[in-house]
Design a protein around this motif. Structure first.
Motif, PDB file in Angstrom:
ATOM      1  N   TRP A   1      41.832  44.505  42.093  1.00  0.00           N
ATOM      2  CA  TRP A   1      40.548  44.477  41.378  1.00  0.00           C
ATOM      3  C   TRP A   1      40.536  45.522  40.266  1.00  0.00           C
ATOM      4  O   TRP A   1      41.024  46.634  40.444  1.00  0.00           O
TER       5      TRP A   1
ATOM      6  N   TYR B   1      40.926  40.164  40.703  1.00  0.00           N
ATOM      7  CA  TYR B   1      39.470  40.227  40.648  1.00  0.00           C
ATOM      8  C   TYR B   1      39.007  41.247  39.604  1.00  0.00           C
ATOM      9  O   TYR B   1      39.636  42.296  39.411  1.00  0.00           O
TER      10      TYR B   1
ATOM     11  N   GLY C   1      35.221  42.871  37.803  1.00  0.00           N
ATOM     12  CA  GLY C   1      33.767  42.914  37.856  1.00  0.00           C
ATOM     13  C   GLY C   1      33.261  44.314  38.124  1.00  0.00           C
ATOM     14  O   GLY C   1      34.039  45.247  38.388  1.00  0.00           O
TER      15      GLY C   1
ATOM     16  N   ASP D   1      31.164  39.061  37.854  1.00  0.00           N
ATOM     17  CA  ASP D   1      32.394  39.084  38.647  1.00  0.00           C
ATOM     18  C   ASP D   1      33.246  37.859  38.318  1.00  0.00           C
ATOM     19  O   ASP D   1      32.727  36.742  38.184  1.00  0.00           O
TER      20      ASP D   1
END
Length: 462
Positions: free
Chosen positions: A426, A410, A412, A355
């Protein structure tokens, strides 16, 4: 270091001569692989475009790129249209652009730049009739056209429309209003656009880039196209390997084995140029991991004073497709900037099983828009996950909160649960696979160049 070739009475001994021939063939094959990789890549684009429903001189492929589309560093920021022009069949062909935020180019079969169109072209976004001339065209060019000559019969026409204000429908309407037709006897209304957004498409040479198929495709192109003067030396190198226009490609078992090994090694060497270059000028800012994708901002032909920048050329075509001067400019307000990150703040390659957080200062110095896109390191195409997306785009996602001085993005394998709103910023990655990121700024402003604005590096989250 002395030569490994043994001599008898000043003549090469036969066993040593045979060894020297094999080594020379290996070196020639490796050099030819690097040099002609853009050729095989463009032929792969042509084949993939046709497979998606396009037809030479008749219909282009229209696509809003998604992870299902395998294409070197395609992005989901703008709609694309790609068309194959066959000048042997059509003769000179007209590409008529309306006024508006269109960006286009034409490249020849060797992926060499012919001309820019639209905003970066001579029509400067005001609309115009571009005329692509075939090889050896010696008739007068009629007035009212922006003419450019191709050295090959096959030409790739690549267009995109900027969806200003996030209006994708308007961008597609503008893009599909481009008209393409032969200069002589052509019907401006016949050219169409086939939408492949919902289909799987592959326009890459991935299936052949590390095996004998690379050389079979290259032979087909060399056999179909006129020789280009600047390629004489490298065409001679190919001829020594049995790849020559007008001659069948029938390598012996030993030669086929050598060529397959050279393709595998050549591909790996190009990926070293792409992701592990030793060039100091690849770095954008001191103390940051971000790198320039294009290393020759002054032109689209990878020329530097006195020579061809072969490392810059390898680096680009291992990651991306098509080239033009407009793509590499580093000028305020012009075009777009492409920055690459394949390592985190600690210098480790980005790992799909970990991550990460990326902090982006706000506002981003973009007069138009900006985006972050994640690519699979093996396919050099958008990452493919259950999430079904690979990009965060200022035009389409709410990633720049009003009044904030920065935003955290983000990356991951698992959706972040904190802080609030992180899941909306994300991109999912795949454990066991490496990935890299492009940060794009459209209409870059001065802080993007003078160092007063810099994105953070990817930081591993524990």
């Amino acid at each position: 270091m002395t030569s490994a070739i043994e001599f008898e009475h000043d003549f090469p001994a036969q066993p040593s001569a045979e060894m020297a021939h094999r080594e020379q063939d290996r070196r020639r094959a490796l050099e030819a692989y690097h040099y002609f990789y853009p050729t095989v890549s463009l032929e792969s684009i042509a084949r993939g475009t046709r497979a998606a429903g396009a037809a030479d001189n008749k219909a282009a492929m229209l696509v809003m790129a998604q992870p299902r589309h395998v294409g070197f560093t395609l992005n989901s920021d703008t709609p694309y249209a790609g068309g194959i022009l066959d000048l042997r069949e059509s003769g000179p062909i007209v590409v008529e652009l309306p006024p508006g935020p269109l960006v286009g180019l034409a490249d020849d079969h060797h992926q060499r730049w012919i001309t820019d169109m639209g905003l970066p072209g001579t029509d400067a976004g005001k609309g115009g009739r571009h005329l692509i001339l075939p090889p050896s065209w010696d008739e007068p060019v009629p007035g009212g056209y922006l003419a450019a000559r191709s050295d090959t019969w096959l030409v790739l026409l690549a267009l995109r429309a900027l969806p200003l204000g996030g209006d994708l429908d308007a961008a597609v309407k503008l893009l599909t209003s481009v008209r393409v037709y032969p200069l002589k006897g052509g019907d401006p209304g016949e050219y169409t656009f086939t939408d492949a957004t919902d289909r799987e498409v592959d326009t890459t040479p991935l299936a052949v880039e590390d095996n004998l198929g690379f050389w079979r495709i290259l032979h087909e192109v060399i056999d179909a196209e006129p020789p280009v003067e600047e390629m004489r030396t490298m065409l001679g190198t190919l001829a020594e390997l049995g790849i020559e226009a007008g001659q069948p490609f029938r390598p012996s078992a030993d030669t086929a084995r050598l060529l397959a090994l050279a393709a595998a090694q050549g591909r790996d060497e190009m990926l070293v140029s792409a992701f592990a270059s030793r060039r100091a000028d690849r770095m954008v800012w001191p103390g940051r991991a971000w790198e320039w994708v294009g290393l020759r901002p002054e032109n689209g032909s990878f020329e530097r004073p006195g020579s061809l920048d072969v490392e810059a050329r390898d680096r680009w075509f291992a990651q991306a497709i098509v080239a033009s001067p407009a793509m590499f400019r580093r000028a305020v307000g012009q075009g777009s900037l492409y920055w690459l990150a394949c390592r985190d703040a600690a210098g480790a390659y980005l790992d799909g099983g970990r991550d990460y957080k990326l902090t982006v200062p706000l506002p981003v110095p973009a007069s138009l828009f900006w985006s972050v896109t994640c690519y699979d390191a093996k396919t050099r195409s958008e990452v493919t996950t259950g999430q079904g997306k690979a990009a965060l785009r200022s035009l389409f996602e709410d990633i720049a909160p009003d009044g904030a001085d920065s935003v955290d993005l983000y990356f991951g394998p698992s959706e972040p649960t904190e802080p609030d709103g992180a899941a909306n910023r994300w991109i999912q990655t795949v454990p066991g696979r490496g990935w890299f990121c492009y940060f794009r700024i459209y209409g870059p402003e001065a802080p993007a160049f003078d160092g007063s604005w810099q994105p953070g590096d990817f930081t591993a989250r524990t």
